[in-house]
Design an enzyme around this catalytic site. Structure first.
Site, PDB file in Angstrom:
ATOM      1  N   SER A  80      -7.434  61.331  23.930  1.00  0.00           N
ATOM      2  CA  SER A  80      -6.737  60.080  24.250  1.00  0.00           C
ATOM      3  C   SER A  80      -5.382  60.420  24.844  1.00  0.00           C
ATOM      4  CB  SER A  80      -6.618  59.200  23.000  1.00  0.00           C
ATOM      5  OG  SER A  80      -5.777  59.807  22.055  1.00  0.00           O
TER       6      SER A  80
ATOM      7  N   GLY B  29      -2.720  58.131  25.599  1.00  0.00           N
ATOM      8  CA  GLY B  29      -1.741  57.041  25.514  1.00  0.00           C
ATOM      9  C   GLY B  29      -1.915  56.053  26.658  1.00  0.00           C
TER      10      GLY B  29
ATOM     11  N   GLY C 232      -4.763  56.356  29.292  1.00  0.00           N
ATOM     12  CA  GLY C 232      -6.177  56.166  28.991  1.00  0.00           C
ATOM     13  C   GLY C 232      -6.770  57.327  28.226  1.00  0.00           C
TER      14      GLY C 232
ATOM     15  N   GLY D 251      -4.315  55.330  18.114  1.00  0.00           N
ATOM     16  CA  GLY D 251      -5.400  56.305  17.998  1.00  0.00           C
ATOM     17  C   GLY D 251      -6.391  55.888  16.913  1.00  0.00           C
ATOM     18  N   ASP D 252      -5.868  55.329  15.830  1.00  0.00           N
ATOM     19  CA  ASP D 252      -6.751  54.873  14.738  1.00  0.00           C
ATOM     20  C   ASP D 252      -7.593  53.682  15.212  1.00  0.00           C
ATOM     21  OD1 ASP D 252      -5.377  56.771  13.248  1.00  0.00           O
ATOM     22  OD2 ASP D 252      -3.899  55.307  12.536  1.00  0.00           O
TER      23      ASP D 252
END
Ligand code: ADP
Length: 310
Positions: free
Chosen positions: A221, A223, A226, A252-253
């Site tokens: 990932s 941020g 994308g 992220g979670d």
């Protein structure tokens, strides 16, 4: 049903202050306390997306009771191994546009508590389609403890999504039973490879490294940029639109929550990526960490572009 594992949950306390006075008294008018730890953020987002979820892990003391009460208020099912030692508080002081954090390390566990949780997991795995494992391990458990949980998942044929970093991730990548999906961010991947990675070629080369052999999905990932992903032998560049971010913590979670939902629903590779990006972006729009507004999901989902890379 999706099962989320949080081995070191916390009560996340945030104190908004005009300015932080060092070596002096700071008084706060409004306090925000939530059930936290990466795994509980994942849980909350899955629940807010109206998918069935159960939270497990190891929890203890009056802080543990507070977390469980919070989950109940939010209508989230849970089945934790309860211990007497206190779970932790994690404090974030929000001041002058900055965030100063004080993170307790949590209880020191012993081997028997680790073994009891493994026993509990074997039972829980009977009724779930997918497992997410998030965050660091509490003190006292061996660094390869996650590998033992992955092995239990494998025996029951349950796919596991692992979102951890540093030595915990390294240990599991070198173990026998691999997770189905990992989601390092840019920093975590660079740390793992021991060098910065920016271009598509560099990312491709990194994900072809033999340390990732046996993984079905690796999603890096990025941020606001994308993500870059590998599924089997296929590579994907995932782009998202620029949005006005309110609070990116926990994105992220939320992305892991989206991937879990999409995999549980048997979506296509492209749709899995779009779902995870959409829930990640939705999280950035909320003040509360690990929280999404499902009503805006379709709009964000439609805004994601997935491009296969040769
Ligand atoms: P982590 O929280 O694990 O560091 P990222 O920061 O890469 O993970 O965020 C995960 C996902 O959340 C991103 O892939 C993206 O979909 C979304 N996201 C995070 N930050 C932003 C941002 N500033 N603008 C738009 N989307 C974001």
């Amino acid at each position: 049903m999706i099962l989320t594992i949080t081995m070191n949950p916390s009560v996340d306390v945030s104190y908004p202050l005009e300015s932080l006075q060092i070596n002096d008294v700071n008084r706060v008018d409004s306090v925000n306390k939530t059930a936290g730890g990466k795994g509980l953020n994942v849980t909350r987002v899955i629940s807010q997306m109206d998918e069935a979820v159960k939270a497990t892990g190891i929890i203890g003391g009056t802080i543990g009771d507070y977390i469980l009460k919070n989950l109940e208020i939010e209508g989230i099912q849970h089945d934790f191994l309860k211990i007497e030692k206190e779970s932790r508080n994690c404090i974030a002081i929000l001041h002058e546009g900055k965030q100063t954090e004080i993170l307790e390390s949590g209880p020191m566990l012993d081997e028997s508590e680790g073994t009891s949780f493994q026993g509990k997991l074997v039972h829980l795995l009977e009724n779930v389609s997918l497992v997410t494992i998030s965050g660091s391990l509490p003190k006292g458990l061996p660094h390869d403890y996650y590998a033992s949980l992955l092995s239990l998942c494998k025996k029951k044929n349950v796919k596991a999504l692992l979102d951890t970093s540093g030595r915990y991730l390294k240990e599991t990548l070198s173990s026998m039973d691999k997770p189905f999906l990992i989601k390092p961010n840019e920093t975590e991947l660079s740390e793992l490879m021991g060098k910065p990675l920016t271009t598509t070629e560099e990312l491709k080369e990194a994900l072809n490294h033999k340390m990732f052999d046996g993984l079905e999905w690796i999603v890096v990932s990025l941020g606001a940029k994308g993500a870059f992903a590998k599924n089997g032998n296929a590579f994907y560049k995932v782009t998202i639109p620029k949005i006005e971010v309110v609070n990116p913590v926990g994105s992220g979670d939320a992305t892991i929550a989206g991937f879990a939902i999409a995999l549980h629903q048997g979506q296509s590779a492209e749709s899995i990526l779009k779902t995870g990006m959409a829930t990640g972006m939705l999280n950035t729009m909320e003040t509360k960490t690990g929280s999404v507004n499902k009503n805006n999901f379709q709009k964000f989902y439609d805004s994601v572009t997935v491009q296969k890379v040769d």
